[in-house]
Design an enzyme around this catalytic site. Structure first.
Site, PDB file in Angstrom:
ATOM      1  N   GLU A 181      -9.758   7.665   5.154  1.00  0.00           N
ATOM      2  CA  GLU A 181      -8.840   6.976   6.072  1.00  0.00           C
ATOM      3  C   GLU A 181      -8.527   7.563   7.544  1.00  0.00           C
ATOM      4  OE1 GLU A 181      -5.170   5.702   3.693  1.00  0.00           O
ATOM      5  OE2 GLU A 181      -6.178   6.550   1.822  1.00  0.00           O
ATOM      6  N   ASP A 216       0.971  -1.195  -0.117  1.00  0.00           N
ATOM      7  CA  ASP A 216      -0.093  -0.010   0.089  1.00  0.00           C
ATOM      8  C   ASP A 216       0.955   1.395   0.135  1.00  0.00           C
ATOM      9  OD1 ASP A 216      -2.071   1.703   0.106  1.00  0.00           O
ATOM     10  OD2 ASP A 216      -3.150   0.681   1.779  1.00  0.00           O
TER      11      ASP A 216
END
Ligand code: BGC
Length: 635
Positions: free
Chosen positions: A523, A327
């Site tokens: 997020e 990621d």
């Protein structure tokens, strides 16, 4: 004599210095010297589309230099590319648009031209290897204005409908292909155990069974279109994040700005196997050829360094044939020793590194690590073969760049599908005196609330910008208010005032509809110690109550909100999640054109002290929650 002594000292000094210089020089040469490219025949076998993919992969690999192989393992954010020719000079394998990173002209044509230019640069190189181009089209290709914005996954979880999910993923792929984006960082298979996490809405549910079913449907829909007669994939799916995301404990984040995102997963291996692995196993069975590793920590190390989980479990035990991508900055986060971090991650099983910035250092360091014997040739060949396998499966060597026509977006059929999805995602929590569906002969409706007339808010984050947009400027979309106006009987009077500051002198409305909820976040920026309605929203609902006989509250939200003290004052409550561009889907159900069919995809806590409610997939405090998982009110 004395002079001679000095001279001999000087000579030996010179000899030692020269020796050191020679050693450094030859080590440097040894580490950096380019590998000689093997000659390639005029018509190499790997270009023959009739051959099995594994054969094409090994043929192409046999012509590749070390530098070309390392380039394939490199994933760069497009704005970090210093000059176009770096794509071919560094043999880059993949680019991405981080959320919000778009072409200068953010139109379908702008995207298409930008990606076609990158592809042309990559394919004019010696071996002509096309790029993977990735984006987070996690609820439709939503960074492109006029693309269809579907409900975020939590709404699809509420629908529980795998056929619907498959169709949405397929429609998303078609819109992506029109812009040349061939790789989607979706579906998200995380399972949120705690609603304080800022990524709850990106997930289908906290229930492994539901996530397994819907995740596999998403992979199939995205990768294999209905009209796809051969085995060729249309867009590469990325089930994410491997593994244990959603199970992090509050206040464990390694990112100082966050609380739970990028935190420590609290689960032993048996629980990882039982709860978090099944959706990935099903995604692999459904044909997934890429999986993204999470930014979480398990035990005492970051997931990106868990060789046992990445190599032994994912690749060997689950038989994953695709490639593992890390990621965003995940390999280098929190470390100064980038050389070591890169070496450990690749040896743990990461095949492609989402840097996403510094490709010069990364490619140099992998080469050095290989030359020093720290990353073996076999590991590099394995990583590259997996990446090339996905590229061949996408048919990129046979046709790179955009394939669909530019007229694909805007797409009326996709918008109709999204509207249907919105209707199926709504969950009815309360309905006193059967106020819903609204009667066709209702005389006056008053609409209010911060989310009533705000397409940006109803779409949530990962829409145009990473953290979303506020306001109504998305073209060709319908706010919930506009949807209500469109569906209501023509004789019904509809008044709108955002804060419900209606005149108390005039007649009361038959019904007040308060459309309130969360502002977009993405997020860790959405980690929230107490998800609840804002004071402004609560005041709006109270104002509306004063001028309407009954009040329907529509919650536009990415997660359950703490509403225990307020819900008793509301006549009806509907959870609309983050519906996207088709607000009329909400109105369809409010007015009874379509029924309420959605159910809660995760338990709805009554207070914050109950969190986390779900412990490892089991709702432990279920009896105390305000509404349990799968609650739905039939009417
Ligand atoms: C997120 C991923 C996303 C990636 C690329 C990261 O910050 O965790 O889910 O796919 O960015 O945009």
């Amino acid at each position: 004599m004395i002079m001679w002594h000095h001279k001999s000292k000087l000579t030996s000094c010179l000899v030692v210095t020269s020796l050191i210089a020679v050693i450094i020089g030859s080590t440097f040469l040894f580490l950096t010297s380019p590998t000689t490219p093997p000659p390639v025949p005029d018509k190499p076998l790997y270009l023959d589309a009739s051959l099995p993919i594994t054969e094409r992969v090994s043929n192409l690999l046999s012509y590749m230099t070390l530098e070309e192989k390392i380039g394939q393992m490199t994933l760069v954010e497009k704005d970090s590319i210093k000059k176009l020719s770096d794509i071919s000079d560094y043999h880059l394998g993949a680019l991405l648009s981080g959320s919000g990173s778009k072409p200068e002209e953010n139109t379908v044509t702008g995207w298409k031209q930008m990606i076609d230019t990158y592809q042309a640069e990559a394919t004019q190189s010696r071996l002509g290897i096309p790029l993977l181009y990735g984006s987070d089209a996690i609820h439709g290709h939503a960074h492109v204005p006029e693309a269809t914005i579907f409900p975020h996954l939590i709404g699809l979880g509420a629908s529980g409908d795998s056929e619907l999910v498959k169709k949405i993923a397929s429609a998303t792929a078609v819109e992506m292909m029109a812009t040349g984006v061939n790789w989607n960082f979706a579906p998200n298979l995380d399972m949120p155990q705690d609603i304080r996490w800022g990524r709850v809405y990106e997930t289908f549910s906290d229930d492994p069974t539901l996530v397994t079913k819907l995740g596999a449907a998403y992979v199939q829909g995205l990768q294999t279109a209905a009209n796809n007669t051969d085995e060729q994939l249309q867009v590469l799916a990325t089930p994410k994040h491997f593994v244990g995301l959603g199970g992090m404990s509050w206040d464990t984040s390694l990112n100082k700005n966050f609380k739970i995102d990028q935190g420590v997963t609290d689960a032993n291996e048996a629980l990882l196997n039982e709860v978090y692995l099944p959706p990935f196993a099903a995604a692999i069975d459904a044909g997934a050829l890429n999986i993204m590793v999470g930014l979480n920590t398990w035990g005492d190390d970051r997931m990106v360094r868990q060789k046992h989980l990445l190599t032994d479990v994912l690749k060997k035990q689950l038989g994953f044939k695709g490639f593992i991508v890390s990621d965003w900055y995940g390999v280098h986060e929190g470390t100064h020793n980038t050389f070591w971090a890169t070496t450990v991650a690749i040896n743990s099983g990461v095949d492609m590194v989402m840097l996403p910035f510094d490709y010069e250092t990364f490619t140099r360091q992998v080469k050095w690590a290989n030359r020093l014997g720290l990353i073996s040739d076999a590991r590099i060949d394995d990583a590259v073969s997996r990446i090339l396998y996905a590229k061949f499966s996408l048919g990129l060597f046979d046709q790179a760049g955009s394939t669909e026509t530019l007229t694909t977006i805007p797409n009326q059929a996709h918008r109709a599908l999204a509207r249907e999805a919105v209707a199926q995602s709504l969950v009815l929590l309360k309905n006193e005196n059967s106020i819903l569906p609204l009667k066709t002969n209702v005389r006056k409706i008053r609409v209010a609330g911060s989310a009533a007339n705000n397409i940006g808010k109803q779409s949530g984050a990962w829409t145009i910008e990473w953290q979303g947009v506020d306001g109504n400027w998305l073209p060709n979309s319908t706010s919930i208010l506009a949807g209500i106006k469109e569906i209501a009987n023509k004789n019904t009077q509809i008044e709108f005032e955002e804060q419900a500051l209606f005149s108390t002198d005039s007649d009361q409305a038959d019904v007040g509809i308060a459309i309130v909820g969360e502002s977009p976040y993405a997020e860790g920026w959405g980690d929230n110690a107490k998800p609840s309605l804002s004071d402004e929203d609560l005041t709006t609902i109270k104002n509306l109550k004063q001028t309407s006989r009954s009040v329907v509250v529509i919650l536009v939200t990415g997660r359950p909100l703490i509403i225990t003290d307020e819900i008793k004052d509301w006549d009806a409550v509907v959870v609309a999640w983050l519906p996207g561009s088709e607000g009329a889907g909400v109105a369809d159900v409010l007015f009874g054109t379509k029924p309420f069919t959605g159910s809660l995809p995760l338990p709805w806590p009554s207070n914050i002290n109950q969190l986390p409610i779900t412990i490892n997939g089991e709702s432990s405090n279920d009896s105390n929650v305000l509404f349990s998982r799968y609650f739905k009110l039939l009417y």
